[in-house]
Write an enzyme that holds these catalytic residues in place. Structure first.
Site, PDB file in Angstrom:
ATOM      1  N   SER A   1       0.813  -1.463   0.029  1.00  0.00           N
ATOM      2  CA  SER A   1       0.036   0.002  -0.130  1.00  0.00           C
ATOM      3  C   SER A   1       0.777   1.289  -0.070  1.00  0.00           C
ATOM      4  CB  SER A   1      -1.060   0.003   1.124  1.00  0.00           C
ATOM      5  OG  SER A   1      -1.205   1.297   1.589  1.00  0.00           O
TER       6      SER A   1
ATOM      7  N   GLU B   1       0.295   3.685   1.676  1.00  0.00           N
ATOM      8  CA  GLU B   1       0.185   4.180   3.028  1.00  0.00           C
ATOM      9  C   GLU B   1       1.760   3.935   3.813  1.00  0.00           C
ATOM     10  OE1 GLU B   1      -1.539   5.586   5.575  1.00  0.00           O
ATOM     11  OE2 GLU B   1      -3.103   6.216   3.845  1.00  0.00           O
TER      12      GLU B   1
ATOM     13  N   TYR C   1      -1.255   0.827  10.479  1.00  0.00           N
ATOM     14  CA  TYR C   1      -1.726  -0.058   9.277  1.00  0.00           C
ATOM     15  C   TYR C   1      -0.496  -0.074   8.227  1.00  0.00           C
ATOM     16  CZ  TYR C   1      -3.579  -0.553   4.566  1.00  0.00           C
ATOM     17  OH  TYR C   1      -3.818  -1.154   3.326  1.00  0.00           O
TER      18      TYR C   1
HETATM   19  P1  GDP Z   1      -6.750   6.096   3.395  1.00  0.00           P
HETATM   20  O1  GDP Z   1      -5.996   7.042   2.393  1.00  0.00           O
HETATM   21  O2  GDP Z   1      -6.576   4.565   3.314  1.00  0.00           O
HETATM   22  O3  GDP Z   1      -6.686   6.563   4.905  1.00  0.00           O
HETATM   23  O4  GDP Z   1      -8.227   6.311   2.969  1.00  0.00           O
HETATM   24  P2  GDP Z   1      -9.446   6.914   3.578  1.00  0.00           P
HETATM   25  O5  GDP Z   1     -10.404   7.073   2.636  1.00  0.00           O
HETATM   26  O6  GDP Z   1      -9.816   6.699   4.895  1.00  0.00           O
HETATM   27  O7  GDP Z   1      -8.965   8.672   3.826  1.00  0.00           O
HETATM   28  C1  GDP Z   1      -8.354   9.410   2.770  1.00  0.00           C
HETATM   29  C2  GDP Z   1      -7.937  10.826   3.024  1.00  0.00           C
HETATM   30  O8  GDP Z   1      -9.197  11.592   3.672  1.00  0.00           O
HETATM   31  C3  GDP Z   1      -7.353  10.809   4.646  1.00  0.00           C
HETATM   32  O9  GDP Z   1      -6.199  11.732   4.433  1.00  0.00           O
HETATM   33  C4  GDP Z   1      -8.350  11.185   5.711  1.00  0.00           C
HETATM   34  O10 GDP Z   1      -7.761  12.276   6.734  1.00  0.00           O
HETATM   35  C5  GDP Z   1      -9.115  12.157   4.770  1.00  0.00           C
HETATM   36  N1  GDP Z   1     -10.599  12.289   5.327  1.00  0.00           N
HETATM   37  C6  GDP Z   1     -11.346  13.347   5.394  1.00  0.00           C
HETATM   38  N2  GDP Z   1     -12.468  13.314   6.138  1.00  0.00           N
HETATM   39  C7  GDP Z   1     -12.560  12.105   6.321  1.00  0.00           C
HETATM   40  C8  GDP Z   1     -13.704  11.246   6.813  1.00  0.00           C
HETATM   41  O11 GDP Z   1     -14.502  11.745   7.277  1.00  0.00           O
HETATM   42  N3  GDP Z   1     -13.618   9.936   6.804  1.00  0.00           N
HETATM   43  C9  GDP Z   1     -12.273   9.397   6.076  1.00  0.00           C
HETATM   44  N4  GDP Z   1     -12.218   7.982   6.058  1.00  0.00           N
HETATM   45  N5  GDP Z   1     -11.127   9.927   5.674  1.00  0.00           N
HETATM   46  C10 GDP Z   1     -11.300  11.285   5.689  1.00  0.00           C
END
Ligand code: GDP
Length: 325
Positions: free
Chosen positions: A124, A126, A148
């Site tokens: 990933s 990440e 993670y």
């Molecule tokens: P990730 O990249 O695997 O963590 O995928 P996510 O879809 O969970 O998050 C992507 C980005 O969106 C991250 O930088 C979060 O901080 C941002 N983000 C902003 N608001 C939200 C929210 O309400 N939920 C999630 N999941 N992410 C958010």
């Protein structure tokens, strides 16, 4: 000769698209299924009867050995994980057990039962976390910023290590964020498109989000699973970055998603500190040059705008259906 594949994580977004692809290609598809009191089959309902399920768990080596003996696969795709970054701070140990040690268990099972099976590990973006260079390529050093990400780094290096130590055909796909209508609702993209549909249909009046300025390189999951398969069809095992090479903010995602149904996101989106991350990965941007030249990957197959719009369209359909029931 009919090829066979064993998939872990088949009920997730990637597992379900990969199963679609392999079935289309005529594979016999086996899937490791973790026992749950209520099966989560939404993403694979349409192909449930074509898949052979084997009960097992990534945390239990004997069940993996058993799964490999039953399936005798040509290809193994390890997609199962505790895959939500947000949850990894609440459950860091479980995340390590499943997302890190689970990979070691699977590699061990393959080495013991079917060492010539081709192995794909879902790594990933990440892992790049607090990025040390932009864009990120296969050789960019990792600096994970969440439990993670740390767990995925372990899985990645174990895959490289088994390739080098045991000469196994083990590949690691470093996939940047990839989304679809099958994405879990806790991820920001699906959270937004589902809310857009609910707001448009009068079922909800606001959407609470965290950091709107977070930037991601978002692609379409259905396109990305093709790369997984392609990696295992090459002459030599290797690691690849799969990304679009374009970065967009959460705000831009909102703009397009709300705009698609004639709404302005500014009237509905509310920022809520609850959804901010303990440590943020600010700008993930992948350089897919190696995948383009070696795998023939086309990062523009589905554009960002098309992706957002297709997700909104699907959620409009789903929410309409749910509210009719
Ligand atoms: P990730 O990249 O695997 O963590 O995928 P996510 O879809 O969970 O998050 C992507 C980005 O969106 C991250 O930088 C979060 O901080 C941002 N983000 C902003 N608001 C939200 C929210 O309400 N939920 C999630 N999941 N992410 C958010």
């Amino acid at each position: 000769m009919i090829k066979s594949a064993l998939i872990t994580g088949i009920t997730g977004q990637d597992g379900s698209y990969l199963a679609d692809l392999l079935l289309e290609k005529g594979y016999k598809v086996y899937a490791l299924r973790r026992r749950t009191s209520v099966p989560i089959m939404e993403n694979i309902q349409h192909i449930e009867n074509e898949i052979e399920f084997i009960e097992g768990d990534l945390l239990d080596l004997s069940s993996l050995i058993n799964a490999l003996k039953i399936s005798n696969p040509d290809e193994v795709y390890n997609l199962a994980a505790q895959s939500f970054v947000g949850t990894s701070w609440d459950q860091p140990i479980l995340t390590g057990q499943v997302t890190a040690l689970g990979v070691a268990n699977m590699l061990e099972a393959v080495r013991i039962v079917k060492p010539d099976a081709r192995f794909y590990q879902a790594s990933s973006s990440e892992m790049f976390g607090k990025v040390v260079e932009t864009p990120q390529v296969e050789t960019t050093p990792f600096y994970p910023r969440s439990p993670y990400g740390v767990a995925k780094v372990y899985g990645h290096w174990m895959t490289v290590n088994y390739r080098e130590s045991f000469n196994m055909f083990a590949c690691s796909g470093i996939l940047f964020n990839h989304e679809s209508p099958r994405r879990g609702i806790e991820f920001v993209t699906r959270k937004i498109t589902n809310a857009v549909a609910r707001i448009k249909l009068g079922l909800q009046n606001e959407l609470r989000l965290g950091n709107l300025d977070a930037l991601r390189d978002w692609g379409f999951a259905k396109d990305y699973v093709e790369c997984m398969w392609l990696m295992l069809q090459q002459e030599k095992p290797d690691d690849y970055v799969i990304a679009t090479g374009e970065m967009h903010s959460v705000r831009e995602f909102c703009e397009i998603a709300f705009g698609h149904v004639g709404l302005d996101y500014k009237n509905y989106v509310v920022t809520d500190p609850k959804f901010f991350r303990a440590a943020e990965v600010d700008l993930l941007l992948g350089d897919p040059a190696k995948a383009i030249s070696t795998l023939g990957w086309n990062p523009q197959k589905t554009t960002f705008k098309e992706l957002v719009q297709l997700m909104v369209d699907e959620d409009m359909k789903k929410v309409k259906q749910q509210s009719n029931n």
